[in-house]
Design a protein around this motif. Sequence first.
Motif, PDB file in Angstrom:
ATOM      1  N   LEU A  23       0.821  -1.203   0.000  1.00 42.93           N
ATOM      2  CA  LEU A  23       0.000   0.000   0.000  1.00 42.93           C
ATOM      3  C   LEU A  23       0.856   1.255   0.000  1.00 42.93           C
ATOM      4  O   LEU A  23       0.509   2.258  -0.630  1.00 42.93           O
ATOM      5  CB  LEU A  23      -0.949  -0.012   1.196  1.00 42.93           C
ATOM      6  N   ARG A  24       1.971   1.224   0.691  1.00 38.08           N
ATOM      7  CA  ARG A  24       2.867   2.380   0.720  1.00 38.08           C
ATOM      8  C   ARG A  24       3.458   2.646  -0.660  1.00 38.08           C
ATOM      9  O   ARG A  24       3.515   3.786  -1.123  1.00 38.08           O
ATOM     10  CB  ARG A  24       3.984   2.120   1.746  1.00 38.08           C
ATOM     11  N   GLN A  25       3.888   1.608  -1.347  1.00 40.01           N
ATOM     12  CA  GLN A  25       4.444   1.773  -2.684  1.00 40.01           C
ATOM     13  C   GLN A  25       3.375   2.229  -3.665  1.00 40.01           C
ATOM     14  O   GLN A  25       3.633   3.046  -4.550  1.00 40.01           O
ATOM     15  CB  GLN A  25       5.080   0.478  -3.158  1.00 40.01           C
ATOM     16  N   LEU A  26       2.166   1.706  -3.505  1.00 41.80           N
ATOM     17  CA  LEU A  26       1.058   2.111  -4.369  1.00 41.80           C
ATOM     18  C   LEU A  26       0.742   3.592  -4.175  1.00 41.80           C
ATOM     19  O   LEU A  26       0.543   4.333  -5.138  1.00 41.80           O
ATOM     20  CB  LEU A  26      -0.179   1.259  -4.069  1.00 41.80           C
ATOM     21  N   ALA A  27       0.702   4.037  -2.931  1.00 39.01           N
ATOM     22  CA  ALA A  27       0.420   5.443  -2.655  1.00 39.01           C
ATOM     23  C   ALA A  27       1.556   6.334  -3.140  1.00 39.01           C
ATOM     24  O   ALA A  27       1.304   7.444  -3.636  1.00 39.01           O
ATOM     25  CB  ALA A  27       0.198   5.635  -1.163  1.00 39.01           C
ATOM     26  N   ASP A  28       2.782   5.895  -3.007  1.00 42.65           N
ATOM     27  CA  ASP A  28       3.918   6.702  -3.442  1.00 42.65           C
ATOM     28  C   ASP A  28       3.957   6.862  -4.957  1.00 42.65           C
ATOM     29  O   ASP A  28       4.377   7.901  -5.463  1.00 42.65           O
ATOM     30  CB  ASP A  28       5.231   6.076  -2.979  1.00 42.65           C
ATOM     31  N   SER A  29       3.528   5.860  -5.692  1.00 48.13           N
ATOM     32  CA  SER A  29       3.615   5.936  -7.143  1.00 48.13           C
ATOM     33  C   SER A  29       2.300   6.428  -7.753  1.00 48.13           C
ATOM     34  O   SER A  29       2.233   7.526  -8.300  1.00 48.13           O
ATOM     35  CB  SER A  29       4.000   4.579  -7.728  1.00 48.13           C
ATOM     36  N   TRP A  30       1.259   5.639  -7.662  1.00 41.69           N
ATOM     37  CA  TRP A  30       0.004   5.969  -8.329  1.00 41.69           C
ATOM     38  C   TRP A  30      -0.814   6.994  -7.563  1.00 41.69           C
ATOM     39  O   TRP A  30      -1.612   7.714  -8.162  1.00 41.69           O
ATOM     40  CB  TRP A  30      -0.811   4.708  -8.570  1.00 41.69           C
ATOM     41  N   GLY A  31      -0.645   7.078  -6.274  1.00 40.60           N
ATOM     42  CA  GLY A  31      -1.385   8.071  -5.503  1.00 40.60           C
ATOM     43  C   GLY A  31      -1.046   9.480  -5.930  1.00 40.60           C
ATOM     44  O   GLY A  31      -1.920  10.339  -6.065  1.00 40.60           O
ATOM     45  N   LEU A  32       0.226   9.726  -6.181  1.00 42.00           N
ATOM     46  CA  LEU A  32       0.657  11.038  -6.636  1.00 42.00           C
ATOM     47  C   LEU A  32       0.086  11.352  -8.017  1.00 42.00           C
ATOM     48  O   LEU A  32      -0.369  12.464  -8.274  1.00 42.00           O
ATOM     49  CB  LEU A  32       2.185  11.114  -6.664  1.00 42.00           C
ATOM     50  N   VAL A  33       0.068  10.370  -8.885  1.00 49.46           N
ATOM     51  CA  VAL A  33      -0.479  10.562 -10.231  1.00 49.46           C
ATOM     52  C   VAL A  33      -1.970  10.871 -10.160  1.00 49.46           C
ATOM     53  O   VAL A  33      -2.459  11.794 -10.816  1.00 49.46           O
ATOM     54  CB  VAL A  33      -0.215   9.317 -11.107  1.00 49.46           C
ATOM     55  N   VAL A  34      -2.698  10.146  -9.342  1.00 50.41           N
ATOM     56  CA  VAL A  34      -4.140  10.362  -9.209  1.00 50.41           C
ATOM     57  C   VAL A  34      -4.429  11.745  -8.630  1.00 50.41           C
ATOM     58  O   VAL A  34      -5.312  12.455  -9.117  1.00 50.41           O
ATOM     59  CB  VAL A  34      -4.779   9.249  -8.353  1.00 50.41           C
ATOM     60  N   MET A  35      -3.692  12.137  -7.608  1.00 50.58           N
ATOM     61  CA  MET A  35      -3.909  13.461  -7.019  1.00 50.58           C
ATOM     62  C   MET A  35      -3.569  14.570  -8.011  1.00 50.58           C
ATOM     63  O   MET A  35      -4.260  15.588  -8.071  1.00 50.58           O
ATOM     64  CB  MET A  35      -3.089  13.615  -5.738  1.00 50.58           C
ATOM     65  N   PHE A  36      -2.516  14.389  -8.802  1.00 45.65           N
ATOM     66  CA  PHE A  36      -2.149  15.381  -9.803  1.00 45.65           C
ATOM     67  C   PHE A  36      -3.228  15.499 -10.874  1.00 45.65           C
ATOM     68  O   PHE A  36      -3.607  16.608 -11.276  1.00 45.65           O
ATOM     69  CB  PHE A  36      -0.801  15.023 -10.443  1.00 45.65           C
ATOM     70  N   LEU A  37      -3.755  14.368 -11.340  1.00 47.40           N
ATOM     71  CA  LEU A  37      -4.815  14.402 -12.349  1.00 47.40           C
ATOM     72  C   LEU A  37      -6.085  15.039 -11.804  1.00 47.40           C
ATOM     73  O   LEU A  37      -6.779  15.773 -12.518  1.00 47.40           O
ATOM     74  CB  LEU A  37      -5.093  12.993 -12.868  1.00 47.40           C
ATOM     75  N   PHE A  38      -6.402  14.785 -10.545  1.00 48.31           N
ATOM     76  CA  PHE A  38      -7.558  15.423  -9.924  1.00 48.31           C
ATOM     77  C   PHE A  38      -7.360  16.934  -9.854  1.00 48.31           C
ATOM     78  O   PHE A  38      -8.277  17.710 -10.140  1.00 48.31           O
ATOM     79  CB  PHE A  38      -7.793  14.851  -8.525  1.00 48.31           C
ATOM     80  N   PHE A  39      -6.165  17.374  -9.486  1.00 43.06           N
ATOM     81  CA  PHE A  39      -5.850  18.794  -9.410  1.00 43.06           C
ATOM     82  C   PHE A  39      -5.972  19.460 -10.778  1.00 43.06           C
ATOM     83  O   PHE A  39      -6.582  20.528 -10.907  1.00 43.06           O
ATOM     84  CB  PHE A  39      -4.444  18.979  -8.842  1.00 43.06           C
ATOM     85  N   VAL A  40      -5.418  18.834 -11.793  1.00 42.93           N
ATOM     86  CA  VAL A  40      -5.495  19.389 -13.144  1.00 42.93           C
ATOM     87  C   VAL A  40      -6.947  19.438 -13.606  1.00 42.93           C
ATOM     88  O   VAL A  40      -7.387  20.426 -14.204  1.00 42.93           O
ATOM     89  CB  VAL A  40      -4.619  18.569 -14.120  1.00 42.93           C
ATOM     90  N   GLY A  41      -7.714  18.387 -13.310  1.00 38.71           N
ATOM     91  CA  GLY A  41      -9.133  18.375 -13.670  1.00 38.71           C
ATOM     92  C   GLY A  41      -9.912  19.477 -12.979  1.00 38.71           C
ATOM     93  O   GLY A  41     -10.783  20.115 -13.586  1.00 38.71           O
ATOM     94  N   ALA A  42      -9.615  19.729 -11.715  1.00 40.62           N
ATOM     95  CA  ALA A  42     -10.303  20.797 -10.978  1.00 40.62           C
ATOM     96  C   ALA A  42      -9.957  22.159 -11.571  1.00 40.62           C
ATOM     97  O   ALA A  42     -10.835  23.022 -11.715  1.00 40.62           O
ATOM     98  CB  ALA A  42      -9.930  20.741  -9.504  1.00 40.62           C
ATOM     99  N   ILE A  43      -8.706  22.361 -11.919  1.00 37.48           N
ATOM    100  CA  ILE A  43      -8.293  23.637 -12.527  1.00 37.48           C
ATOM    101  C   ILE A  43      -8.978  23.822 -13.877  1.00 37.48           C
ATOM    102  O   ILE A  43      -9.490  24.908 -14.184  1.00 37.48           O
ATOM    103  CB  ILE A  43      -6.756  23.701 -12.682  1.00 37.48           C
TER     104      ILE A  43
END
Length: 53
Positions: free
Chosen positions: A7-27
Amino acid sequence: MEHYTFLRQLADSWGLVVMFLFFVGAILFVFRPGSKEQYAELAKIPLQNGSED
């Protein structure tokens, strides 16, 4: 401990990508074409008189 490591590796890799895509989508949602007029109209709602039915 393997479950935590996975779970830690998943959050470190894909979690950042998902949060970035959410941020870009909100903008993009906030600054989409035509939204300025909609936001201006919504901003006037609290200033309108409530007796206009």
